[in-house]
Motif scaffolding. Structure first.
Motif, mmCIF file in Angstrom:
data_model
loop_
_atom_site.group_PDB
_atom_site.id
_atom_site.type_symbol
_atom_site.label_atom_id
_atom_site.label_comp_id
_atom_site.label_asym_id
_atom_site.label_seq_id
_atom_site.Cartn_x
_atom_site.Cartn_y
_atom_site.Cartn_z
ATOM 1 N N SER A 151 30.033 4.500 -17.967
ATOM 2 C CA SER A 151 29.038 5.540 -17.679
ATOM 3 C C SER A 151 27.783 4.989 -17.005
ATOM 4 O O SER A 151 26.866 5.752 -16.724
ATOM 5 N N ALA A 152 27.746 3.692 -16.743
ATOM 6 C CA ALA A 152 26.557 3.075 -16.155
ATOM 7 C C ALA A 152 26.636 3.073 -14.637
ATOM 8 O O ALA A 152 27.717 3.114 -14.054
ATOM 9 N N ALA A 153 25.465 2.991 -14.004
ATOM 10 C CA ALA A 153 25.390 2.927 -12.542
ATOM 11 C C ALA A 153 24.126 2.185 -12.136
ATOM 12 O O ALA A 153 23.159 2.121 -12.894
ATOM 13 N N GLY A 154 24.147 1.632 -10.938
ATOM 14 C CA GLY A 154 22.971 0.988 -10.359
ATOM 15 C C GLY A 154 22.494 -0.224 -11.127
ATOM 16 O O GLY A 154 23.284 -1.012 -11.630
ATOM 17 N N PRO A 155 21.178 -0.355 -11.271
ATOM 18 C CA PRO A 155 20.604 -1.527 -11.952
ATOM 19 C C PRO A 155 21.027 -1.617 -13.412
ATOM 20 O O PRO A 155 21.162 -2.703 -13.962
ATOM 21 N N PHE A 156 21.232 -0.462 -14.049
ATOM 22 C CA PHE A 156 21.667 -0.464 -15.448
ATOM 23 C C PHE A 156 23.067 -1.071 -15.575
ATOM 24 O O PHE A 156 23.338 -1.854 -16.484
ATOM 25 N N LEU A 157 23.963 -0.754 -14.644
ATOM 26 C CA LEU A 157 25.305 -1.341 -14.639
ATOM 27 C C LEU A 157 25.222 -2.849 -14.468
ATOM 28 O O LEU A 157 25.901 -3.604 -15.168
ATOM 29 N N LEU A 212 24.085 -4.455 -17.698
ATOM 30 C CA LEU A 212 25.166 -4.483 -18.683
ATOM 31 C C LEU A 212 26.183 -5.573 -18.361
ATOM 32 O O LEU A 212 26.598 -6.332 -19.246
ATOM 33 N N LEU A 213 26.599 -5.638 -17.110
ATOM 34 C CA LEU A 213 27.560 -6.664 -16.710
ATOM 35 C C LEU A 213 26.995 -8.062 -16.940
ATOM 36 O O LEU A 213 27.709 -8.951 -17.411
ATOM 37 N N ARG A 214 25.734 -8.244 -16.627
ATOM 38 C CA ARG A 214 25.111 -9.553 -16.837
ATOM 39 C C ARG A 214 25.139 -9.928 -18.314
ATOM 40 O O ARG A 214 25.470 -11.057 -18.675
ATOM 41 N N ALA A 215 24.815 -8.983 -19.184
ATOM 42 C CA ALA A 215 24.803 -9.255 -20.624
ATOM 43 C C ALA A 215 26.188 -9.631 -21.130
ATOM 44 O O ALA A 215 26.342 -10.569 -21.912
ATOM 45 N N VAL A 216 27.204 -8.915 -20.665
ATOM 46 C CA VAL A 216 28.570 -9.205 -21.105
ATOM 47 C C VAL A 216 29.055 -10.522 -20.503
ATOM 48 O O VAL A 216 29.690 -11.334 -21.189
ATOM 49 N N LEU A 217 28.758 -10.760 -19.238
ATOM 50 C CA LEU A 217 29.192 -12.008 -18.601
ATOM 51 C C LEU A 217 28.528 -13.229 -19.221
ATOM 52 O O LEU A 217 29.146 -14.299 -19.294
ATOM 53 N N LEU A 218 27.303 -13.088 -19.690
ATOM 54 C CA LEU A 218 26.647 -14.214 -20.348
ATOM 55 C C LEU A 218 27.378 -14.602 -21.637
ATOM 56 O O LEU A 218 27.358 -15.768 -22.024
#
Length: 102
Positions: free
Chosen positions: A36-42, A45-51
């Motif tokens: 449900s995320a888009a743009g900077p919020f997406l 989120l991806l950065r947090a999970v990838l970390l």
């Protein structure tokens, strides 16, 4: 709502960096927010999970890898619009056939 939830999850993850069960639960919440995320919020989120793929505990790394793998299989690449779930996934780029057989 989702951005406030992400901020709360990020703060909780920093507070419990050594508790694997809590980190895995927080990871699950973040992955569930991805569709449900888009743009900077997406991207956040991806950065947090990838970390979490580089976390010091192998169980956390494995949980993050498994969650992302299932998410990508189900929804496709979120940065490309998620078209993989509609039949495009896994096929080669240009040229049509996808390179099978030959």
């Amino acid at each position: 709502f989702a951005e406030a939830l992400h901020r709360a999850v990020s703060d909780a993850a920093r507070a419990c960096a050594r508790e694997m069960a809590a980190l895995r639960a927080l990871l699950g919440i973040q992955v569930l927010l991805l569709p449900s995320a888009a743009g900077p919020f997406l991207r956040a989120l991806l950065r947090a999970v990838l970390l979490l793929l580089g976390h010091r505990y192998p169980k956390v790394r494995k949980a993050a890898a498994d969650a992302l793998y299932v998410h990508f299989l189900t929804y496709g690449d979120p940065l490309e619009g998620g078209e993989a779930a509609e039949g495009r996934g896994g096929e080669g780029g240009e040229g049509g056939e996808g390179g099978e057989g030959g």
